[in-house]
Design a protein around this motif. Structure first.
Motif, PDB file in Angstrom:
ATOM      1  N   ILE A 201       0.861  -1.245   0.029  1.00  0.00           N
ATOM      2  CA  ILE A 201       0.076   0.013  -0.108  1.00  0.00           C
ATOM      3  C   ILE A 201       0.943   1.316   0.072  1.00  0.00           C
ATOM      4  CG2 ILE A 201      -1.844   1.314   1.284  1.00  0.00           C
ATOM      5  CD1 ILE A 201      -2.604  -1.461   2.705  1.00  0.00           C
ATOM      6  N   PRO A 202       1.048   1.890  -1.132  1.00  0.00           N
ATOM      7  CA  PRO A 202       1.754   3.316  -1.173  1.00  0.00           C
ATOM      8  C   PRO A 202       1.029   4.223  -0.667  1.00  0.00           C
ATOM      9  CG  PRO A 202       1.064   2.600  -3.497  1.00  0.00           C
ATOM     10  CD  PRO A 202       0.738   1.676  -2.445  1.00  0.00           C
ATOM     11  N   ASN A 203       1.570   5.111   0.102  1.00  0.00           N
ATOM     12  CA  ASN A 203       1.137   6.539   0.485  1.00  0.00           C
ATOM     13  C   ASN A 203       1.682   7.593  -0.430  1.00  0.00           C
ATOM     14  OD1 ASN A 203       0.535   9.077   1.708  1.00  0.00           O
ATOM     15  ND2 ASN A 203       0.410   8.077   3.515  1.00  0.00           N
ATOM     16  N   HIS A 204       0.795   8.198  -1.382  1.00  0.00           N
ATOM     17  CA  HIS A 204       1.392   8.868  -2.605  1.00  0.00           C
ATOM     18  C   HIS A 204       1.781  10.404  -1.911  1.00  0.00           C
ATOM     19  CE1 HIS A 204       0.978   6.131  -5.639  1.00  0.00           C
ATOM     20  NE2 HIS A 204      -0.131   5.712  -5.325  1.00  0.00           N
ATOM     21  N   PHE A 205       1.038  10.663  -0.772  1.00  0.00           N
ATOM     22  CA  PHE A 205       1.483  12.052  -0.113  1.00  0.00           C
ATOM     23  C   PHE A 205       2.696  11.908   0.690  1.00  0.00           C
ATOM     24  CE2 PHE A 205      -3.388  11.534  -0.405  1.00  0.00           C
ATOM     25  CZ  PHE A 205      -3.441  12.843  -1.365  1.00  0.00           C
ATOM     26  N   THR A 206       2.779  11.290   1.289  1.00  0.00           N
ATOM     27  CA  THR A 206       4.123  10.987   2.279  1.00  0.00           C
ATOM     28  C   THR A 206       5.164  10.053   1.612  1.00  0.00           C
ATOM     29  OG1 THR A 206       3.459   8.955   3.320  1.00  0.00           O
ATOM     30  CG2 THR A 206       2.796  11.247   4.427  1.00  0.00           C
ATOM     31  N   ARG A 207       4.835   9.413   0.611  1.00  0.00           N
ATOM     32  CA  ARG A 207       5.937   8.684  -0.159  1.00  0.00           C
ATOM     33  C   ARG A 207       6.534   7.259   0.810  1.00  0.00           C
ATOM     34  NH1 ARG A 207      10.661  11.714  -2.969  1.00  0.00           N
ATOM     35  NH2 ARG A 207      11.036   9.343  -3.366  1.00  0.00           N
ATOM     36  N   ASP A 208       5.477   7.176   1.779  1.00  0.00           N
ATOM     37  CA  ASP A 208       5.762   6.066   2.636  1.00  0.00           C
ATOM     38  C   ASP A 208       5.128   4.642   1.878  1.00  0.00           C
ATOM     39  OD1 ASP A 208       6.788   7.567   4.498  1.00  0.00           O
ATOM     40  OD2 ASP A 208       5.278   7.551   6.111  1.00  0.00           O
ATOM     41  N   THR A 209       5.575   3.641   2.352  1.00  0.00           N
ATOM     42  CA  THR A 209       5.044   2.524   1.717  1.00  0.00           C
ATOM     43  C   THR A 209       4.616   1.450   3.019  1.00  0.00           C
ATOM     44  OG1 THR A 209       6.092   2.447  -0.485  1.00  0.00           O
ATOM     45  CG2 THR A 209       5.090   0.442   0.109  1.00  0.00           C
ATOM     46  N   THR A 210       3.482   0.716   2.958  1.00  0.00           N
ATOM     47  CA  THR A 210       3.324  -0.432   3.963  1.00  0.00           C
ATOM     48  C   THR A 210       3.275  -1.693   3.138  1.00  0.00           C
ATOM     49  OG1 THR A 210       1.885   1.267   5.157  1.00  0.00           O
ATOM     50  CG2 THR A 210       1.433  -1.151   5.477  1.00  0.00           C
ATOM     51  N   PHE A 211       3.953  -2.596   3.781  1.00  0.00           N
ATOM     52  CA  PHE A 211       3.732  -4.170   3.355  1.00  0.00           C
ATOM     53  C   PHE A 211       2.882  -4.657   4.275  1.00  0.00           C
ATOM     54  CE2 PHE A 211       7.412  -1.930   1.498  1.00  0.00           C
ATOM     55  CZ  PHE A 211       7.391  -1.951   0.174  1.00  0.00           C
ATOM     56  N   ILE A 212       2.152  -5.624   3.809  1.00  0.00           N
ATOM     57  CA  ILE A 212       1.416  -6.447   4.799  1.00  0.00           C
ATOM     58  C   ILE A 212       1.241  -8.094   4.185  1.00  0.00           C
ATOM     59  CG2 ILE A 212      -0.968  -6.947   5.975  1.00  0.00           C
ATOM     60  CD1 ILE A 212      -1.642  -3.897   4.974  1.00  0.00           C
ATOM     61  N   HIS A 213       2.062  -8.462   5.345  1.00  0.00           N
ATOM     62  CA  HIS A 213       1.856 -10.069   5.018  1.00  0.00           C
ATOM     63  C   HIS A 213       1.053 -10.864   5.945  1.00  0.00           C
ATOM     64  CE1 HIS A 213       5.892 -10.095   2.823  1.00  0.00           C
ATOM     65  NE2 HIS A 213       5.829  -8.953   3.309  1.00  0.00           N
ATOM     66  N   ARG A 214       0.176 -11.700   5.244  1.00  0.00           N
ATOM     67  CA  ARG A 214      -0.849 -12.202   6.018  1.00  0.00           C
ATOM     68  C   ARG A 214      -1.024 -13.755   5.784  1.00  0.00           C
ATOM     69  NH1 ARG A 214      -4.354  -8.161   4.303  1.00  0.00           N
ATOM     70  NH2 ARG A 214      -4.797  -6.554   5.832  1.00  0.00           N
ATOM     71  N   SER A 215      -0.838 -14.607   6.854  1.00  0.00           N
ATOM     72  CA  SER A 215      -1.213 -15.971   6.711  1.00  0.00           C
ATOM     73  C   SER A 215      -2.328 -16.525   5.682  1.00  0.00           C
ATOM     74  CB  SER A 215      -1.288 -16.729   7.965  1.00  0.00           C
ATOM     75  OG  SER A 215      -1.387 -18.000   7.845  1.00  0.00           O
ATOM     76  N   ARG A 216      -2.317 -17.467   4.943  1.00  0.00           N
ATOM     77  CA  ARG A 216      -3.409 -17.995   4.280  1.00  0.00           C
ATOM     78  C   ARG A 216      -4.187 -18.960   5.056  1.00  0.00           C
ATOM     79  NH1 ARG A 216      -3.064 -16.833  -1.517  1.00  0.00           N
ATOM     80  NH2 ARG A 216      -1.060 -15.993  -2.037  1.00  0.00           N
TER      81      ARG A 216
ATOM     82  N   ASP B 164       9.495   4.368   5.364  1.00  0.00           N
ATOM     83  CA  ASP B 164       9.279   5.719   5.169  1.00  0.00           C
ATOM     84  C   ASP B 164      10.017   6.079   3.593  1.00  0.00           C
ATOM     85  OD1 ASP B 164      12.221   5.967   5.200  1.00  0.00           O
ATOM     86  OD2 ASP B 164      11.947   7.091   7.267  1.00  0.00           O
ATOM     87  N   SER B 165       9.864   7.209   3.151  1.00  0.00           N
ATOM     88  CA  SER B 165      10.359   7.847   1.875  1.00  0.00           C
ATOM     89  C   SER B 165      12.020   7.512   1.552  1.00  0.00           C
ATOM     90  CB  SER B 165      10.040   9.226   1.617  1.00  0.00           C
ATOM     91  OG  SER B 165      10.556   9.991   2.390  1.00  0.00           O
ATOM     92  N   SER B 166      12.726   7.181   2.608  1.00  0.00           N
ATOM     93  CA  SER B 166      14.260   7.280   2.509  1.00  0.00           C
ATOM     94  C   SER B 166      14.512   5.775   2.810  1.00  0.00           C
ATOM     95  CB  SER B 166      14.937   8.116   3.548  1.00  0.00           C
ATOM     96  OG  SER B 166      14.511   8.153   4.667  1.00  0.00           O
TER      97      SER B 166
END
Length: 111
Positions: free
Chosen positions: A19-34, A48-50
């Protein structure tokens, strides 16, 4: 917590959402068990963006008719780390433990 979600044996064990946040340039990665009994059951990492880790949330659990164990870990860079655990063994009282560590800047040492 020991977690290696990139092992080849776990290739199909997790769904991965980015899930990218285009305003802050942060990215969230979510790994969920199946649904398999995997360790951890869920891993959420915010970068974060850096490209530095901002937050990490890890949820793990083991449940069977005799034993239940749950653990939650939350890390916020430069702020805090919280570890919460619940352990329940059949016919025994459940045990809970929570530990919180706060990160503070170093202060000048007094002579």
């Amino acid at each position: 917590m020991d977690a290696d979600i990139s092992r080849p044996s776990l290739a199909d064990a997790y769904t991965v959402d980015t899930i990218p946040n285009h305003f802050t340039r942060d990215t969230t990665f979510i790994h969920r068990s199946r649904g398999k009994q995997t360790w951890p059951a869920q891993l959420i990492v915010e970068i974060d963006s850096s490209s530095r880790i901002r937050t990490v949330q890890v949820s793990s659990h083991t449940v069977n008719p005799v034993y239940e164990y749950r653990q939650e870990i939350v890390y916020e860079r430069d702020r805090m780390l919280t570890i919460s655990s619940l352990q329940k063994i059949i016919f025994m009282k459940a045990e809970n433990m929570e530990t919180t560590v706060y990160f503070r800047p170093l202060t000048a040492q007094q002579p």
